[in-house]
Write an enzyme that holds these catalytic residues in place. Structure first.
Site, PDB file in Angstrom:
ATOM      1  N   LYS A  59     -29.056  19.776  -8.744  1.00 12.13           N
ATOM      2  CA  LYS A  59     -27.640  19.968  -8.413  1.00 12.13           C
ATOM      3  C   LYS A  59     -27.180  21.396  -8.705  1.00 12.13           C
ATOM      4  CE  LYS A  59     -24.390  19.348 -11.409  1.00 12.13           C
ATOM      5  NZ  LYS A  59     -23.268  19.992 -12.053  1.00 12.13           N
ATOM      6  N   ASN A  60     -27.545  21.922  -9.872  1.00 10.01           N
ATOM      7  CA  ASN A  60     -27.015  23.235 -10.234  1.00 10.01           C
ATOM      8  C   ASN A  60     -27.668  24.369  -9.439  1.00 10.01           C
ATOM      9  OD1 ASN A  60     -25.113  22.120 -11.862  1.00 10.01           O
ATOM     10  ND2 ASN A  60     -26.203  22.499 -13.788  1.00 10.01           N
ATOM     11  N   CYS A 110     -16.200  19.985 -14.693  1.00 11.23           N
ATOM     12  CA  CYS A 110     -16.259  19.179 -15.910  1.00 11.23           C
ATOM     13  C   CYS A 110     -15.545  19.873 -17.039  1.00 11.23           C
ATOM     14  CB  CYS A 110     -17.712  18.916 -16.306  1.00 11.23           C
ATOM     15  SG  CYS A 110     -18.408  17.498 -15.497  1.00 11.23           S
ATOM     16  N   ARG A 150     -13.447  27.366 -20.627  1.00 15.77           N
ATOM     17  CA  ARG A 150     -14.604  27.806 -19.837  1.00 15.77           C
ATOM     18  C   ARG A 150     -14.251  29.160 -19.231  1.00 15.77           C
ATOM     19  NH1 ARG A 150     -17.691  22.891 -16.839  1.00 15.77           N
ATOM     20  NH2 ARG A 150     -19.200  24.553 -16.562  1.00 15.77           N
ATOM     21  N   ASP A 188     -27.157  20.341 -21.180  1.00 17.84           N
ATOM     22  CA  ASP A 188     -26.864  19.278 -20.215  1.00 17.84           C
ATOM     23  C   ASP A 188     -27.668  18.006 -20.478  1.00 17.84           C
ATOM     24  OD1 ASP A 188     -25.064  20.969 -19.059  1.00 17.84           O
ATOM     25  OD2 ASP A 188     -26.371  21.580 -17.411  1.00 17.84           O
ATOM     26  N   ARG A 208     -20.878  13.056  -9.589  1.00 17.04           N
ATOM     27  CA  ARG A 208     -20.931  14.495  -9.286  1.00 17.04           C
ATOM     28  C   ARG A 208     -22.365  15.008  -9.354  1.00 17.04           C
ATOM     29  NH1 ARG A 208     -15.736  17.247 -11.720  1.00 17.04           N
ATOM     30  NH2 ARG A 208     -16.599  18.966 -10.572  1.00 17.04           N
TER      31      ARG A 208
HETATM   32  N1  EPU Z   1     -19.183  32.065 -21.175  1.00 12.75           N
HETATM   33  C1  EPU Z   1     -18.374  33.106 -21.554  1.00 12.75           C
HETATM   34  N2  EPU Z   1     -17.880  33.925 -20.574  1.00 12.75           N
HETATM   35  C2  EPU Z   1     -18.159  33.752 -19.263  1.00 12.75           C
HETATM   36  C3  EPU Z   1     -18.985  32.681 -18.878  1.00 12.75           C
HETATM   37  C4  EPU Z   1     -19.489  31.848 -19.863  1.00 12.75           C
HETATM   38  O1  EPU Z   1     -18.107  33.288 -22.738  1.00 12.75           O
HETATM   39  O2  EPU Z   1     -17.675  34.546 -18.430  1.00 12.75           O
HETATM   40  C5  EPU Z   1     -19.746  31.165 -22.211  1.00 12.75           C
HETATM   41  C6  EPU Z   1     -19.268  29.716 -22.047  1.00 12.75           C
HETATM   42  O3  EPU Z   1     -18.029  29.509 -22.691  1.00 12.75           O
HETATM   43  C7  EPU Z   1     -20.405  28.937 -22.682  1.00 12.75           C
HETATM   44  C8  EPU Z   1     -21.643  29.788 -22.362  1.00 12.75           C
HETATM   45  O4  EPU Z   1     -21.142  31.086 -22.027  1.00 12.75           O
HETATM   46  O5  EPU Z   1     -20.237  28.893 -24.066  1.00 12.75           O
HETATM   47  C9  EPU Z   1     -22.506  29.279 -21.220  1.00 12.75           C
HETATM   48  O6  EPU Z   1     -21.724  29.155 -20.042  1.00 12.75           O
HETATM   49  P1  EPU Z   1     -22.345  29.315 -18.587  1.00 12.75           P
HETATM   50  O7  EPU Z   1     -21.561  30.352 -17.871  1.00 12.75           O
HETATM   51  O8  EPU Z   1     -23.818  29.495 -18.717  1.00 12.75           O
HETATM   52  O9  EPU Z   1     -22.045  27.909 -17.945  1.00 12.75           O
HETATM   53  P2  EPU Z   1     -21.615  27.592 -16.465  1.00 12.75           P
HETATM   54  O10 EPU Z   1     -22.280  28.544 -15.541  1.00 12.75           O
HETATM   55  O11 EPU Z   1     -20.163  27.398 -16.389  1.00 12.75           O
HETATM   56  C10 EPU Z   1     -23.683  26.067 -16.001  1.00 12.75           C
HETATM   57  C11 EPU Z   1     -23.910  24.667 -15.529  1.00 12.75           C
HETATM   58  C12 EPU Z   1     -23.485  23.697 -16.617  1.00 12.75           C
HETATM   59  C13 EPU Z   1     -24.278  23.999 -17.893  1.00 12.75           C
HETATM   60  C14 EPU Z   1     -24.147  25.477 -18.280  1.00 12.75           C
HETATM   61  C15 EPU Z   1     -25.044  25.872 -19.442  1.00 12.75           C
HETATM   62  C16 EPU Z   1     -23.587  24.883 -13.166  1.00 12.75           C
HETATM   63  C17 EPU Z   1     -22.739  24.596 -11.983  1.00 12.75           C
HETATM   64  N3  EPU Z   1     -23.125  24.446 -14.336  1.00 12.75           N
HETATM   65  O12 EPU Z   1     -22.294  26.169 -16.272  1.00 12.75           O
HETATM   66  O13 EPU Z   1     -23.847  22.413 -16.143  1.00 12.75           O
HETATM   67  O14 EPU Z   1     -23.806  23.207 -18.955  1.00 12.75           O
HETATM   68  O15 EPU Z   1     -24.479  26.312 -17.157  1.00 12.75           O
HETATM   69  O16 EPU Z   1     -26.380  25.653 -19.134  1.00 12.75           O
HETATM   70  O17 EPU Z   1     -24.659  25.465 -13.043  1.00 12.75           O
HETATM   71  C18 EPU Z   1     -23.721  20.100 -15.912  1.00 12.75           C
HETATM   72  O18 EPU Z   1     -24.556  20.173 -15.005  1.00 12.75           O
HETATM   73  O19 EPU Z   1     -23.375  19.025 -16.466  1.00 12.75           O
HETATM   74  C19 EPU Z   1     -23.079  21.322 -16.389  1.00 12.75           C
HETATM   75  C20 EPU Z   1     -21.929  21.335 -17.011  1.00 12.75           C
END
Ligand code: EPU
Length: 430
Positions: A22-23, A117, A123, A307, A399
């Protein structure tokens, strides 16, 4: 509204075939708007996040054609719009990948701030904004919309991420592959879906090296062209079925996985006492005796994935001894613990640490999913529990898990999706 009703206590036996990741899909689909041609993408998981994203592309004017259940053709040749501000965009987090994609192709973007989510914490997107600004875009957020303007040019540069964010790495990679010159992203995310996106972009004509390491080098190209691509299997979906066997018992052949991607998960399941047997692109997981306590901390890849944290915690509720689960990525990802306690679990949460004292059995209860993986944890607990578990807010689960009812039923689980108009069972029980 619908809920899942599970009559638990039955071990799982048989085979389950894992869907596409999915991701990876939710990064690759928006990337297709950068392609001045037709992309055929195979092994797309038809989960609701993907369906919404395809609908967003249709709204934008892309041609989107389903060739079969898991193969889609996206034609972005006629695309002129660089604005995605409809309500659909707010429904899912990954719609913000359109910022990087539009910036690359059109040098400007207007995209509604993401939904997705909610783990009860912030976030942030500061690393995305910093990356786009470093590439030369002027960034602004007004009234819930992110505005990006690189009309004076998008130029390759060095970007050091303060956190190894998946989202920021994806977004910057997208914009940079059509920027002028070379971009180097340091301290970037290394998750399998980052590598998959880079492979997709390279197969469409991009020049990206180093994906899967801490440093990604992107040499900008003038255009991306169409082609074929097949998405990798979903590491987290596979891990979820394995955790279900750890909790409910049985023996399941998990098919269509990349065992290397699973190492961080299988290592912990083996430590808990499950038997793990890898064969090419399949993994058999067997639980015959008791499972044991472990300590686990979630980290960026190749660490144990955040995850999978709720699903593993659900299994640890039934382990011998006291386990300690530490969340190392998100601020607050233990909201499901209240629901598991309703089922008899003994979990104490203090900040980013959950202490789980194993119990001999869980008992079915009405519960509610608070996010995708929290929902998966409740399904696992329900499969292992004695009696009936009713899970509300299943839209979260849908989702990210394709055909979850069919796949679990084929493994011998008694699980059904049931419609109800009545007051929610959780509210009635309170
Ligand atoms: N963060 C920052 N600043 C940013 C972006 C992120 O401080 O600009 C912090 C976040 O607060 C968090 C950490 O960095 O503490 C990691 O966040 P990341 O950006 O890696 O997460 P994301 O891209 O929003 C994706 C997955 C999530 C998964 C995370 C971590 C997708 C669509 N979502 O989210 O997946 O938990 O990476 O591996 O790829 C799920 O599939 O259930 C899910 C939530």
């Amino acid at each position: 509204m619908d809920k899942f009703v599970i009559h638990g206590g039955k071990p799982l036996f048989g085979e389950v075939t894992i869907s596409g990741a999915k991701n990876a899909a939710v990064a690759i689909i928006p990337a297709a708007v950068m392609v001045d041609g037709v992309c055929r993408i195979e092994n797309i998981p038809m989960v609701s996040d993907v369906v919404i994203q395809l609908e967003i592309l249709r709204e934008l004017g892309c041609g989107v054609r389903l060739l079969d259940k898991n193969t889609v053709e996206i034609d972005s040749r006629a695309l002129r719009a660089s604005s995605a501000v409809s309500d659909l965009n707010r429904k899912m987090r990954a719609s913000y990948y359109l910022i990087g994609a539009f910036l690359g192709r059109f040098r400007k973007a207007e995209v509604a701030m993401p939904g997705g989510c909610n783990f009860g914490g912030v976030r942030p997107i500061d690393q995305h904004m910093k990356g786009f600004e470093a590439l030369g875009a002027k960034m602004d957020i007004r009234n819930g919309i992110v505005y990006a303007d690189a009309s004076e040019g998008l130029h390759g540069t060095n970007i050091y991420l303060d956190v190894a964010s998946v989202g920021a790495t994806v977004n910057i990679m997208l914009a940079a592959c059509l920027a002028e010159g070379q971009t180097i992203i340091e301290n970037c995310a290394k998750e399998p879906h980052i590598v998959d996106l880079a492979n997709f972009l390279n197969s469409m004509g991009a020049d990206i090296m180093g994906a899967g390491t801490d440093v990604i080098k992107i040499r900008g190209v003038s255009e991306l062209v169409g082609g074929f691509y097949s998405i990798i299997p979903d590491q987290i979906e596979a891990g979820t079925y394995m955790a279900a066997v750890a909790a409910a018992g049985g023996s399941v052949l998990v098919k269509n996985v990349i065992p290397k991607h699973m190492d961080c998960i299988t290592a912990k399941l083996a430590e808990m006492g499950c038997e793990i047997c890898e064969e090419d692109d399949n993994i058999r997981v067997t639980r015959s005796g008791d499972i044991h306590k472990i300590q686990v901390k979630t980290m960026y890849y190749p660490g144990f994935p955040t995850d999978m944290q709720p699903q593993l915690a659900a299994a640890l509720c039934l382990a011998q001894g006291t386990s300690v689960v530490t969340e190392g990525v998100w601020e607050n990802r233990f909201r499901y613990s209240d629901e598991l306690r309703r089922m008899g679990a003994r979990i104490q949460v203090d900040g980013k640490v959950a202490v789980i004292e194993g119990v001999d059995k869980l008992t079915g209860a009405p519960v509610r999913a608070s996010d995708l993986r929290a929902g998966a944890a409740l399904v696992i607990a329900g499969l292992a529990a004695e009696g009936t578990t009713e899970i509300e807010e299943i839209a979260y689960i849908e989702r990210g898990y394709e055909d979850i009812i069919e796949k679990l039923t084929a493994l011998g689980a008694d699980i059904a999706r049931v419609h109800f108009d009545d007051a929610p069972a959780v509210a009635k029980a309170n």
